[in-house]
Design an enzyme around this catalytic site. Structure first.
Site, PDB file in Angstrom:
ATOM      1  N   SER A  52       0.769  -1.290  -0.064  1.00 35.79           N
ATOM      2  CA  SER A  52      -0.124  -0.194   0.006  1.00 35.79           C
ATOM      3  C   SER A  52       0.762   1.223   0.083  1.00 35.79           C
ATOM      4  O   SER A  52       1.925   1.104   0.670  1.00 35.79           O
ATOM      5  CB  SER A  52      -0.883   0.045   1.394  1.00 35.79           C
ATOM      6  OG  SER A  52      -1.451   1.308   1.305  1.00 35.79           O
ATOM      7  N   TYR A  90      -0.615   0.003  10.247  1.00 37.71           N
ATOM      8  CA  TYR A  90      -1.101  -0.553   9.111  1.00 37.71           C
ATOM      9  C   TYR A  90       0.328  -0.210   8.191  1.00 37.71           C
ATOM     10  O   TYR A  90       0.737  -1.060   7.380  1.00 37.71           O
ATOM     11  CB  TYR A  90      -2.252  -0.156   8.445  1.00 37.71           C
ATOM     12  CG  TYR A  90      -2.610  -0.801   7.152  1.00 37.71           C
ATOM     13  CD1 TYR A  90      -3.144  -1.783   6.873  1.00 37.71           C
ATOM     14  CD2 TYR A  90      -2.364   0.483   6.038  1.00 37.71           C
ATOM     15  CE1 TYR A  90      -3.478  -2.217   5.519  1.00 37.71           C
ATOM     16  CE2 TYR A  90      -2.999  -0.018   4.755  1.00 37.71           C
ATOM     17  CZ  TYR A  90      -3.357  -1.354   4.550  1.00 37.71           C
ATOM     18  OH  TYR A  90      -3.724  -1.570   3.387  1.00 37.71           O
ATOM     19  N   LYS A  93       3.100  -2.382   6.159  1.00 34.18           N
ATOM     20  CA  LYS A  93       2.953  -2.550   4.704  1.00 34.18           C
ATOM     21  C   LYS A  93       4.617  -1.976   4.368  1.00 34.18           C
ATOM     22  O   LYS A  93       5.000  -2.571   3.337  1.00 34.18           O
ATOM     23  CB  LYS A  93       1.973  -1.406   4.183  1.00 34.18           C
ATOM     24  CG  LYS A  93       0.650  -2.085   4.120  1.00 34.18           C
ATOM     25  CD  LYS A  93       0.502  -3.317   3.411  1.00 34.18           C
ATOM     26  CE  LYS A  93      -0.981  -3.959   3.615  1.00 34.18           C
ATOM     27  NZ  LYS A  93      -1.045  -5.122   2.884  1.00 34.18           N
TER      28      LYS A  93
END
Length: 258
Positions: free
Chosen positions: A141, A154, A158
């Site tokens: 991402s 998060y 990533k």
């Protein structure tokens, strides 16, 4: 891409492949001729289908290393090989760091970084012994490439996932190729939860240089490419599928002030 790339006879696993981006990936692989096994904790309301073919679903908790091991052993037993693993499962709620304790953030990292590592290790055991080796695709991402307030754990996971893929590509060459798709915003059936109604989705899309959010099928086409022999010399790469990225805020600020 699926129409011109033939993956017939190959076996692919897509984690979280039953909805959203994962379903788009699953459909593209089915259209290219692959046998596809999807997995998640809960079965989908309806199986993922494309080109008159249906993906198989097997339940597994991707945070359970023993469960992951049993899942890939089942794939080996039932199909005899594994050609492609797409580590797609992941996600996070929007929450500022100080609104949750360390345990919550650790679970986000576990799902988005540790689980793909565990699945890749299990897949490698199958791939490196078979003719033709295999391909592993990490679904990353843009959150891992820039500050991600509200999704900090998060984003960190990533970022780690992309670095992990580059290391795997070196350690596991030449038998197994490992690459990362770095995704921007994608229009899925849950897009309204993040971006609001149609007007909100359109407004968000206008912030992307190509003027819209990605379609899950476009992510699927990129996965088909990386899984295929057309990408035989691509490993350790990060393919950005983000419509040109994000327009720098200073450009708009400069326009306002002039």
């Amino acid at each position: 891409m699926a129409a011109i790339t033939d993956l017939s006879g190959s076996v692919a696993v897509v984690t979280g492949g039953t909805r959203g981006v994962g379903a788009g990936i699953t459909r593209a692989l089915l259209e290219a001729g692959a046998q596809v096994v999807t997995c998640a904790r809960r079965a989908p309301e309806r199986p993922v289908e494309a080109a008159g073919r249906t993906a198989r679903f097997l339940p597994v908790d991707l945070r359970d290393p023993e469960g992951i091991g049993r899942f890939f052993e089942r794939v080996r037993s039932d199909y005899g090989r594994l050609d492609t693993l797409v580590n797609n499962a992941g996600g996070t709620p929007f929450r500022m760091l100080d609104e949750s304790g360390a345990e919550h953030h650790a679970r986000i990292v576990e799902l988005n970084l540790v689980a793909p590592l565990t699945a890749s290790l299990a897949a490698y055991k199958l791939m490196h012994r078979q003719s033709g080796g295999g391909s592993i695709v990490m679904v990353g991402s843009v959150s891992g490439t820039r500050p991600s307030p509200g999704t900090a754990a998060y984003g960190a996971a990533k970022a780690g996932l992309e670095n992990l893929a580059r290391s795997m590509a070196v350690e596991w060459a030449p038998r197994v190729r490992v690459n990362t798709l770095v995704l921007g915003m994608v229009r899925t059936e849950r897009a309204h939860l993040h971006y609001g109604d149609e007007a909100g989705i359109a407004a968000v899309g206008r912030t992307v240089p190509l003027g819209r959010l990605a379609d899950p099928a476009e992510i699927g086409d990129a996965c088909v490419f990386l899984a295929s022999d057309r990408a035989a010399y691509i490993s350790g790469a990060a393919l950005h599928v983000h419509g040109g990225g994000e327009r720098p805020a200073f450009l708009d600020a400069a326009t306002v002030n002039n």
